[in-house]
Design a protein around this motif. Structure first.
Motif, PDB file in Angstrom:
ATOM      1  N   SER A   1       0.725  -1.227  -0.024  1.00  0.00           N
ATOM      2  CA  SER A   1      -0.005  -0.021  -0.127  1.00  0.00           C
ATOM      3  C   SER A   1       1.112   1.086  -0.478  1.00  0.00           C
ATOM      4  O   SER A   1       0.347   2.319  -0.676  1.00  0.00           O
ATOM      5  N   ALA A   2       2.167   1.448   1.089  1.00  0.00           N
ATOM      6  CA  ALA A   2       2.674   2.496   1.000  1.00  0.00           C
ATOM      7  C   ALA A   2       2.831   2.605  -0.745  1.00  0.00           C
ATOM      8  O   ALA A   2       3.741   3.479  -1.405  1.00  0.00           O
ATOM      9  N   CYS A   3       4.231   1.371  -0.805  1.00  0.00           N
ATOM     10  CA  CYS A   3       4.130   1.500  -2.274  1.00  0.00           C
ATOM     11  C   CYS A   3       3.396   2.328  -3.528  1.00  0.00           C
ATOM     12  O   CYS A   3       3.414   3.231  -4.523  1.00  0.00           O
ATOM     13  N   TYR A   4       2.592   1.776  -3.380  1.00  0.00           N
ATOM     14  CA  TYR A   4       0.913   2.125  -4.855  1.00  0.00           C
ATOM     15  C   TYR A   4       0.556   3.175  -4.282  1.00  0.00           C
ATOM     16  O   TYR A   4       1.571   4.038  -5.001  1.00  0.00           O
ATOM     17  N   VAL A   5       1.305   3.952  -3.482  1.00  0.00           N
ATOM     18  CA  VAL A   5       1.092   5.178  -2.566  1.00  0.00           C
ATOM     19  C   VAL A   5       1.930   6.384  -3.235  1.00  0.00           C
ATOM     20  O   VAL A   5       2.047   7.350  -3.812  1.00  0.00           O
ATOM     21  N   GLY A   6       3.282   6.071  -2.938  1.00  0.00           N
ATOM     22  CA  GLY A   6       4.293   6.541  -2.881  1.00  0.00           C
ATOM     23  C   GLY A   6       4.310   7.339  -4.503  1.00  0.00           C
ATOM     24  O   GLY A   6       4.675   7.230  -5.013  1.00  0.00           O
ATOM     25  N   GLY A   7       4.271   5.654  -5.503  1.00  0.00           N
ATOM     26  CA  GLY A   7       4.928   5.109  -6.854  1.00  0.00           C
ATOM     27  C   GLY A   7       3.925   6.512  -7.316  1.00  0.00           C
ATOM     28  O   GLY A   7       4.223   6.612  -8.532  1.00  0.00           O
ATOM     29  N   GLY A   8       2.758   6.432  -7.326  1.00  0.00           N
ATOM     30  CA  GLY A   8       1.433   7.014  -8.021  1.00  0.00           C
ATOM     31  C   GLY A   8       1.383   8.518  -8.017  1.00  0.00           C
ATOM     32  O   GLY A   8       1.381   9.447  -9.069  1.00  0.00           O
ATOM     33  N   LEU A   9       2.064   8.838  -6.162  1.00  0.00           N
ATOM     34  CA  LEU A   9       1.808  10.011  -6.428  1.00  0.00           C
ATOM     35  C   LEU A   9       3.209  11.014  -6.410  1.00  0.00           C
ATOM     36  O   LEU A   9       3.756  11.796  -7.351  1.00  0.00           O
ATOM     37  N   GLY A  10       4.842   9.474  -6.671  1.00  0.00           N
ATOM     38  CA  GLY A  10       5.932  10.298  -6.820  1.00  0.00           C
ATOM     39  C   GLY A  10       5.921   9.978  -8.561  1.00  0.00           C
ATOM     40  O   GLY A  10       6.421  11.083  -9.059  1.00  0.00           O
ATOM     41  N   GLY A  11       5.268   9.330  -9.217  1.00  0.00           N
ATOM     42  CA  GLY A  11       5.233   9.397 -10.838  1.00  0.00           C
ATOM     43  C   GLY A  11       4.814  10.855 -11.538  1.00  0.00           C
ATOM     44  O   GLY A  11       4.756  11.061 -12.382  1.00  0.00           O
ATOM     45  N   ALA A  12       2.819  11.292 -10.635  1.00  0.00           N
ATOM     46  CA  ALA A  12       2.878  11.908 -11.099  1.00  0.00           C
ATOM     47  C   ALA A  12       3.119  13.559 -10.636  1.00  0.00           C
ATOM     48  O   ALA A  12       3.254  13.884 -11.775  1.00  0.00           O
ATOM     49  N   ALA A  13       4.287  13.072 -10.249  1.00  0.00           N
ATOM     50  CA  ALA A  13       4.628  14.998  -9.705  1.00  0.00           C
ATOM     51  C   ALA A  13       5.508  15.250 -10.938  1.00  0.00           C
ATOM     52  O   ALA A  13       6.334  16.146 -11.045  1.00  0.00           O
ATOM     53  N   VAL A  14       6.815  13.783 -11.546  1.00  0.00           N
ATOM     54  CA  VAL A  14       7.214  13.820 -12.103  1.00  0.00           C
ATOM     55  C   VAL A  14       7.409  14.095 -13.925  1.00  0.00           C
ATOM     56  O   VAL A  14       7.428  14.846 -14.154  1.00  0.00           O
ATOM     57  N   ALA A  15       5.913  13.114 -13.899  1.00  0.00           N
ATOM     58  CA  ALA A  15       4.986  12.874 -15.161  1.00  0.00           C
ATOM     59  C   ALA A  15       4.259  13.295 -15.523  1.00  0.00           C
ATOM     60  O   ALA A  15       3.572  12.453 -16.343  1.00  0.00           O
ATOM     61  N   GLY A  16       2.971  13.556 -14.957  1.00  0.00           N
ATOM     62  CA  GLY A  16       2.210  13.789 -14.237  1.00  0.00           C
ATOM     63  C   GLY A  16       1.084  11.558 -14.704  1.00  0.00           C
ATOM     64  O   GLY A  16       1.498  11.072 -13.606  1.00  0.00           O
ATOM     65  N   THR A  17       0.032  11.773 -15.394  1.00  0.00           N
ATOM     66  CA  THR A  17      -0.935  10.990 -15.335  1.00  0.00           C
ATOM     67  C   THR A  17       0.014   9.206 -16.069  1.00  0.00           C
ATOM     68  O   THR A  17      -0.076   8.450 -15.486  1.00  0.00           O
ATOM     69  N   VAL A  18       1.058   9.616 -17.457  1.00  0.00           N
ATOM     70  CA  VAL A  18       1.351   8.871 -17.503  1.00  0.00           C
ATOM     71  C   VAL A  18       2.674   8.178 -16.527  1.00  0.00           C
ATOM     72  O   VAL A  18       3.046   6.915 -16.245  1.00  0.00           O
ATOM     73  N   GLY A  19       3.487   8.954 -15.723  1.00  0.00           N
ATOM     74  CA  GLY A  19       4.158   9.047 -14.408  1.00  0.00           C
ATOM     75  C   GLY A  19       3.355   8.329 -13.595  1.00  0.00           C
ATOM     76  O   GLY A  19       3.992   6.540 -12.607  1.00  0.00           O
ATOM     77  N   SER A  20       2.529   8.944 -13.234  1.00  0.00           N
ATOM     78  CA  SER A  20       1.791   7.675 -12.499  1.00  0.00           C
ATOM     79  C   SER A  20       1.440   6.433 -12.546  1.00  0.00           C
ATOM     80  O   SER A  20       1.449   5.694 -11.595  1.00  0.00           O
ATOM     81  N   ALA A  21       1.404   6.439 -13.868  1.00  0.00           N
ATOM     82  CA  ALA A  21       0.736   4.997 -13.858  1.00  0.00           C
ATOM     83  C   ALA A  21       1.867   3.552 -14.205  1.00  0.00           C
ATOM     84  O   ALA A  21       1.757   2.650 -13.556  1.00  0.00           O
ATOM     85  N   TRP A  22       2.949   4.590 -14.139  1.00  0.00           N
ATOM     86  CA  TRP A  22       4.382   3.875 -14.148  1.00  0.00           C
ATOM     87  C   TRP A  22       4.836   3.692 -13.036  1.00  0.00           C
ATOM     88  O   TRP A  22       4.979   2.582 -12.271  1.00  0.00           O
ATOM     89  N   GLY A  23       4.814   5.000 -12.151  1.00  0.00           N
ATOM     90  CA  GLY A  23       5.199   4.377 -11.037  1.00  0.00           C
ATOM     91  C   GLY A  23       3.963   3.197  -9.735  1.00  0.00           C
ATOM     92  O   GLY A  23       5.040   2.674  -8.922  1.00  0.00           O
ATOM     93  N   VAL A  24       2.634   3.279  -9.979  1.00  0.00           N
ATOM     94  CA  VAL A  24       2.094   2.355  -9.619  1.00  0.00           C
ATOM     95  C   VAL A  24       2.491   0.776 -10.511  1.00  0.00           C
ATOM     96  O   VAL A  24       2.742  -0.061  -9.514  1.00  0.00           O
ATOM     97  N   ALA A  25       2.860   0.637 -11.237  1.00  0.00           N
ATOM     98  CA  ALA A  25       3.572  -0.159 -12.442  1.00  0.00           C
ATOM     99  C   ALA A  25       4.911  -0.622 -11.614  1.00  0.00           C
ATOM    100  O   ALA A  25       4.669  -2.142 -10.835  1.00  0.00           O
ATOM    101  N   ALA A  26       5.398  -0.240 -10.961  1.00  0.00           N
ATOM    102  CA  ALA A  26       6.892  -0.178 -10.725  1.00  0.00           C
ATOM    103  C   ALA A  26       6.368  -0.740  -9.322  1.00  0.00           C
ATOM    104  O   ALA A  26       6.823  -1.638  -8.550  1.00  0.00           O
ATOM    105  N   ALA A  27       5.520  -0.429  -8.157  1.00  0.00           N
ATOM    106  CA  ALA A  27       5.787   0.098  -7.009  1.00  0.00           C
ATOM    107  C   ALA A  27       4.376  -1.722  -7.199  1.00  0.00           C
ATOM    108  O   ALA A  27       5.108  -2.524  -6.172  1.00  0.00           O
ATOM    109  N   THR A  28       3.984  -2.262  -8.150  1.00  0.00           N
ATOM    110  CA  THR A  28       2.920  -3.537  -7.667  1.00  0.00           C
ATOM    111  C   THR A  28       4.171  -4.365  -8.140  1.00  0.00           C
ATOM    112  O   THR A  28       3.966  -5.907  -7.194  1.00  0.00           O
ATOM    113  N   VAL A  29       5.239  -4.499  -9.082  1.00  0.00           N
ATOM    114  CA  VAL A  29       6.017  -5.747  -9.455  1.00  0.00           C
ATOM    115  C   VAL A  29       6.609  -5.634  -7.434  1.00  0.00           C
ATOM    116  O   VAL A  29       7.017  -6.944  -7.598  1.00  0.00           O
ATOM    117  N   CYS A  30       7.407  -4.825  -7.680  1.00  0.00           N
ATOM    118  CA  CYS A  30       7.900  -4.601  -6.596  1.00  0.00           C
ATOM    119  C   CYS A  30       7.944  -5.124  -4.918  1.00  0.00           C
ATOM    120  O   CYS A  30       7.476  -6.644  -4.309  1.00  0.00           O
TER     121      CYS A  30
END
Length: 439
Positions: A383-412
């Protein structure tokens, strides 16, 4: 001299029956998984139909009020499952009928008690709010016990390996919804639709009592919660953290990027909706099946979980590949103007779902082993990775960055689930092998 035997009078050995027995067991497993998928299909279609009908009947603003009640029900449902029905599935799947009946009576009583307690809270909140939202929450408080009892019967039937009854129960709910929604449409208020939704669930809940021949033991609810507290409270935190992480990511994405980003993510989720329904359908059965494997052939649990998680991950990747090949015209027909934004998220969203599917195999194994401390640790990390990856990715690269952040968090997170399952299997094997003393 040993007499010769012919093929016809050869004495059968245990190995002779191993093949047919194994095939019979596999057919039984496929049958139970199929009923799990059928039940989830019935439940998902019912929820989808209710959402569409209410939205078309009430309009945007009133549908928003109904959605608040729906989301509140989702949180309460996770509480009930963690405390009442998840421990039932872990500890009473594949047990003798008498044990299952006694546990189901107490578990359903606990679900009824949770519904009554949290329903009273919703009722008081609704009375305090007033306006348009207040009556909806008052009605939700009135019907929560029935909604949670109906869900408890589904889990009880899957614990017994009888998914057909769970499917029939959801089917009865769907049939009862039709006249209830027609009556609610004539009243044309949010409260009426909430009542119609809950009253039809009450019909299915009562039908569940006749199906099982069990009466919920509300007076034994406290005893059930006390006896299962080593699992229940940890599963409660797991379930609530899972739903809470999704909400936090959605709210944060709306603040960082904008509401349109939330719509794009939701559009990508709708594209993956049929496969997500598959995952939810399997989740109703997999823990019970893993618990059966643990009791009957504990050395096969790891392989069972690997096949389960790997199969789901592979299916998710195939579904994502099919979405990438879908023509833009077909995508626009399904999602309209949302397609252009949602289509950019197909690859990361697919990888995220594949990671979740792979991790769900390990999660089923941990629950079957009743390793609640390990599974809680994994879920909080995920859950922490999901929130961190989703919001961190959004801050860096918007909507697409949030999606990739969530993907990376889920695999980890999936890797952590499997590491914990490996440790839990070693611990279980060590505890189950008697110590050998040498002199």
């Amino acid at each position: 001299m040993t007499p010769m035997t012919t093929e016809g009078d050869r004495t059968p050995t245990p190995a002779d029956g191993a093949g047919p027995a194994r095939r019979t067991a596999k057919r039984a497993l496929v049958g139970r998984l199929s009923w799990g998928l059928a039940d989830q299909a019935a439940s998902s279609m019912t929820n989808f139909a209710v959402g569409i009908y209410v939205a078309r009947s009430l309009g945007l603003s009133a549908f928003g009020v109904f959605s608040l009640a729906w989301l509140t029900y989702g949180v309460v449902l996770n509480v009930s499952r963690g405390l009442a029905t998840d421990p039932l599935v872990v500890r009473f799947s594949g047990v003798p009928t008498a044990s299952w009946r006694a546990a189901s009576a107490r578990s359903s009583g606990a679900a009824l008690g949770v519904g009554a307690a949290l329903g009273a809270v919703c009722l008081l909140v609704g009375l305090g709010l007033g306006g348009r939202v207040g009556p909806a929450f008052v009605c939700l408080g009135a019907v929560l016990p029935a909604l949670l009892l109906q869900d408890a019967w589904r889990f009880a039937f899957f614990a017994a390996g009888d998914g057909r009854k769970a499917f029939l129960n959801d089917l009865v709910w769907g049939v009862a919804l039709v006249p209830a929604m027609l009556v609610a449409a004539r009243v044309d208020t949010v409260a009426a639709f909430v009542l119609a939704w809950g009253v039809s669930a009450a019909v299915a809940a009562v039908y569940g009592c006749f199906q099982s021949g069990i009466r919920p033991r509300l007076t034994q609810a406290r005893g059930w919660l006390r006896e299962q507290r080593d699992l229940g409270y940890r599963y409660l935190v797991e379930n609530v953290s899972l739903s809470g992480a999704s909400q936090l990511r959605a709210y944060g994405l709306g603040v960082i990027v904008g509401v349109g980003a939330v719509g794009a993510v939701r559009g990508a989720e709708l594209l993956l909706g049929p496969f997500l329904a598959l995952l939810m359908g399997l989740s109703l059965v997999t823990v019970a099946e893993a618990a059966r494997v643990l009791r009957q052939a504990p050395h096969r649990l790891g392989k069972f979980c690997l096949y389960l998680g790997g199969g789901q991950a592979a299916a998710a990747l195939l579904w994502g590949a099919a979405l990438l090949l879908m023509p833009d015209r077909a995508g626009e027909f399904v999602l309209g103007d949302v397609w252009n934004s949602a289509s950019q998220l197909i690859v990361p969203a697919t990888l995220g779902v594949a990671g979740a599917g792979l991790g769900s195999g390990a999660a089923a194994g941990l629950r079957a082993l009743a390793a609640a401390r390990r599974s809680l640790r994994c879920q909080l990390f995920a859950s922490a990775c999901y929130v961190g990856g989703g919001l961190g990715g959004a801050a860096v690269a918007g909507t697409v960055g949030s999606a990739w952040g969530v993907a990376a968090a889920t695999v980890c997170a999936s890797a952590v689930w499997w590491l914990q399952l490996r440790s839990a299997l070693r611990e279980h094997h060590h505890n189950s092998v008697p110590e050998v003393r040498t002199s």
